[in-house]
Design an enzyme around this catalytic site. Structure first.
Site, mmCIF file in Angstrom:
data_model
loop_
_atom_site.group_PDB
_atom_site.id
_atom_site.type_symbol
_atom_site.label_atom_id
_atom_site.label_comp_id
_atom_site.label_asym_id
_atom_site.label_seq_id
_atom_site.Cartn_x
_atom_site.Cartn_y
_atom_site.Cartn_z
ATOM 1 N N ILE A 252 0.863 -1.097 -0.076
ATOM 2 C CA ILE A 252 0.033 0.000 -0.093
ATOM 3 C C ILE A 252 0.710 1.105 0.062
ATOM 4 C CG2 ILE A 252 -1.971 1.054 1.189
ATOM 5 C CD1 ILE A 252 -2.741 -1.319 2.710
ATOM 6 N N TYR A 253 0.736 1.978 -1.200
ATOM 7 C CA TYR A 253 1.462 3.175 -1.300
ATOM 8 C C TYR A 253 1.353 4.248 -0.091
ATOM 9 C CZ TYR A 253 4.717 6.516 -3.850
ATOM 10 O OH TYR A 253 5.594 7.100 -4.362
ATOM 11 N N VAL A 255 0.360 7.354 1.528
ATOM 12 C CA VAL A 255 -0.386 8.701 1.159
ATOM 13 C C VAL A 255 0.566 9.841 1.630
ATOM 14 C CG1 VAL A 255 -2.447 10.241 1.146
ATOM 15 C CG2 VAL A 255 -2.636 7.607 0.866
ATOM 16 N N ASP A 314 -16.634 -1.460 8.568
ATOM 17 C CA ASP A 314 -15.942 -1.092 9.901
ATOM 18 C C ASP A 314 -15.017 0.375 9.723
ATOM 19 O OD1 ASP A 314 -14.515 -2.019 12.222
ATOM 20 O OD2 ASP A 314 -12.768 -2.904 11.134
HETATM 21 N N1 LIG Z 1 -1.553 4.233 2.655
HETATM 22 C C1 LIG Z 1 -1.595 4.904 3.782
HETATM 23 N N2 LIG Z 1 -1.039 6.051 3.724
HETATM 24 C C2 LIG Z 1 -0.709 6.950 4.919
HETATM 25 N N3 LIG Z 1 -1.234 6.467 6.150
HETATM 26 C C3 LIG Z 1 -1.594 5.246 6.162
HETATM 27 C C4 LIG Z 1 -1.611 4.512 5.285
HETATM 28 N N4 LIG Z 1 -2.489 3.365 5.505
HETATM 29 C C5 LIG Z 1 -2.473 3.255 6.889
HETATM 30 N N5 LIG Z 1 -1.988 4.549 7.298
HETATM 31 C C6 LIG Z 1 -1.948 5.140 8.697
HETATM 32 O O1 LIG Z 1 -1.992 3.829 9.448
HETATM 33 C C7 LIG Z 1 -3.130 3.943 10.286
HETATM 34 C C8 LIG Z 1 -3.297 2.381 10.442
HETATM 35 O O2 LIG Z 1 -3.882 1.798 9.238
HETATM 36 P P1 LIG Z 1 -5.220 0.943 9.005
HETATM 37 O O3 LIG Z 1 -6.292 1.656 9.453
HETATM 38 O O4 LIG Z 1 -5.164 0.271 7.813
HETATM 39 O O5 LIG Z 1 -4.841 -0.147 10.137
HETATM 40 P P2 LIG Z 1 -5.855 -1.291 10.934
HETATM 41 O O6 LIG Z 1 -5.027 -2.167 11.735
HETATM 42 O O7 LIG Z 1 -7.001 -1.748 10.220
HETATM 43 O O8 LIG Z 1 -6.567 -0.042 11.975
HETATM 44 P P3 LIG Z 1 -7.881 -0.096 12.769
HETATM 45 O O9 LIG Z 1 -8.046 -1.421 13.546
HETATM 46 O O10 LIG Z 1 -8.194 0.812 13.532
HETATM 47 O O11 LIG Z 1 -8.995 -0.332 11.604
HETATM 48 C C9 LIG Z 1 -4.256 4.713 9.709
HETATM 49 O O12 LIG Z 1 -5.128 5.208 10.519
HETATM 50 C C10 LIG Z 1 -3.485 5.617 9.061
HETATM 51 O O13 LIG Z 1 -3.167 6.931 9.726
HETATM 52 MN MN LIG Z 2 -8.929 -1.632 9.853
#
Ligand SMILES: Nc1ncnc2c1ncn2[C@@H]1O[C@H](COP(=O)(O)OP(=O)(O)OP(=O)(O)O)[C@@H](O)[C@H]1O
Ligand SMILES: [Mn+2]
EC number: 2.7.1.-
Length: 421
Positions: A252-253, A255, A314
């Site tokens: 995942i690039y 952002v 979610d």
């Molecule tokens: N592609 C991205 N670019 C920039 N920041 C990102 C990216 N992907 C994730 N993040 C940061 O990392 C955090 C965690 O990623 P993500 O929400 O995918 O994880 P998760 O384990 O599913 O979290 P949750 O349990 O809260 O749903 C995001 O809230 C975001 O701030």
């Molecule tokens: Mn999540």
């Protein structure tokens, strides 16, 4: 009255109060419950009725899709590249507000190739969010987030809409769906088969290595299993390499820019015995319309449609970039192809507002074109097919529901439900 009578009277009075109070509470509760059930059921019936009488235009192919299809296929086509570093510089300049990449750009096909091909030079655990994810560096330069495979494509996740772990390919699907629907608010994502031994363990730091177990299997061959470090990580739940130590995952690039996290007004309680206010109040949006800027509300309604199509239930928080909503974290989609959680669409049917451009775009990809096109675009991905046919049919079925809900809103609001913000 003697002291004893007073005490007895007091007890009787408080008992009476207790019974009456409890009864009133019970009646009140019953009414809410009935009211809520009635309105949700009424809505469902209305939508069912609308679905039966959908105008053929919603069921057939719209000839306008040709124009978009050819341009999209060209834009996302795999393309060779010479210098990954240049492409990353370009992509890091792309984002404008919540649009993470341009509508059409000749560098996209090559950028995707860099994510598929460039060597992984460093790997760390990424302690962000609650699920296992890694931070990878490509060619000692570009950082990307890695989410591993947990389930085979055809596993059905039972339980709540938010049950289970991330479905890695949902992140790739979301990227292409965003491209087609012109909600270019997702990160750029590719699937990749990665070697747990040579690309993750060998490039990992000590902390990461300490969360990878290496044990001999029955044949005496080393088996690598990763459990990582995160809120839900534990040694019993591991991602293990195949006989060549390969695992599937998605890159995942990241952002560029600053993201701000906000609580979703349609957040679930995540408790089986407690309902959120929006679940019981069909007029929930009224107060939001006063509290929230229309542009934000429109963003959240676009997000609801996007999430409903892929069944991501979610989105407890949403993230913004330059004050506009981005679609980060789409991993909880495609849990159960047989179940459509209508309440993901609550922002749409409770507010009856929709961005005109979104509505126009949704109508271009009717009649099966939406999933066909995402399918064709994702053919070049290492993890193709991203979802099962059953899931694809689910997306098409839900697109019809979205059309029906918009028809329902048009009955209530007319054309003034469409906004151009
Ligand atoms: N592609 C991205 N670019 C920039 N920041 C990102 C990216 N992907 C994730 N993040 C940061 O990392 C955090 C965690 O990623 P993500 O929400 O995918 O994880 P998760 O384990 O599913 O979290 P949750 O349990 O809260 O749903 C995001 O809230 C975001 O701030
Ligand atoms: Mn999540």
């Amino acid at each position: 009255m003697n002291k004893r009578t007073i005490i007895i009277l007091g007890i009787v009075a408080s008992l009476l109060g207790l019974v009456l109070g409890a009864n009133f509470y019970f009646m009140y509760y019953l009414n809410i419950e009935e009211g809520h059930l009635a309105s949700v059921r009424a809505l469902e019936n209305m939508i069912r009725h609308k679905m039966r009488h959908l105008h053929p235009a919603y069921l057939n192919r719209n000839p306008r899709f040709f124009m978009f299809r050819n341009k999209l296929l060209k834009n996302y086509k795999m393309a060779p590249y010479e210098n990954a570093s240049v492409l990353w510089d370009i992509a890091n300049w792309w984002p404008q507000e919540n649009e993470i990449y341009p509508l059409y750009d000749s560098s996209m096909g090559s950028l995707l190739e860099t994510l598929r091909k460039e060597p992984i030079t460093r790997v760390n655990n990424l302690a962000r969010g609650t699920q296992l994810k890694l931070l990878m560096r490509l060619s000692q330069q570009q950082k990307v987030i890695f989410k591993p495979q947990w389930y085979p494509r055809d596993e059905i996740i039972e339980g709540q809409v938010y049950s289970g772990k991330d479905r890695h390919t949902a992140e790739v699907y979301a990227f292409y769906l965003g491209a087609v629907l012109d909600l270019r608010w997702t990160p750029i994502v590719v699937g990749r088969v990665v070697n747990l031994k040579t690309e993750i363990y060998a490039q990992g730091d000590q902390e990461l290595q300490s969360t990878i177990s290496i044990e001999a299997d029955e044949d005496g061959k080393d088996k690598y299993c990763l459990y990582g470090k995160c809120h839900y990580c534990n040694e019993e739940e591991t991602v293990c390499g195949d006989d060549r130590h390969n695992i599937e995952g998605v890159l995942i690039y990241i952002v560029p820019g600053t993201l701000a996290k906000r609580r979703s007004p349609w957040q679930r309680t995540y408790k089986d015995d407690r309902r959120a206010p929006w679940e019981d109040d069909m007029t929930y949006c009224k107060s939001l319309k006063n509290k929230m800027e229309t542009i934000r509300l429109l963003d959240l309604i676009d997000v609801a449609i996007f999430d409903y199509l892929i069944q991501n239930g979610d989105r407890h928080h949403y993230e913004t970039r330059e004050d506009r909503v981005v679609l980060i974290d789409n991993g909880k989609a495609f849990g159960n192809p047989n179940k459509d959680h209508l309440d993901i669409l609550a922002p749409l049917y409770q507010c009856c507002l929709l961005r005109k451009s979104t509505w126009d775009r949704l109508q271009v990809f009717s009649g099966g074109v939406l999933t066909e096109l995402v399918d064709r675009l994702s053919k070049q991905d290492a993890l193709y097919p991203l979802i099962t046919d059953k899931h694809k049919r689910g997306v098409e079925r839900r697109l019809l529901v979205v059309y029906a809900v918009v028809e329902y809103c048009m009955d209530l609001e007319g054309d003034k439900m469409f906004k151009t913000l």
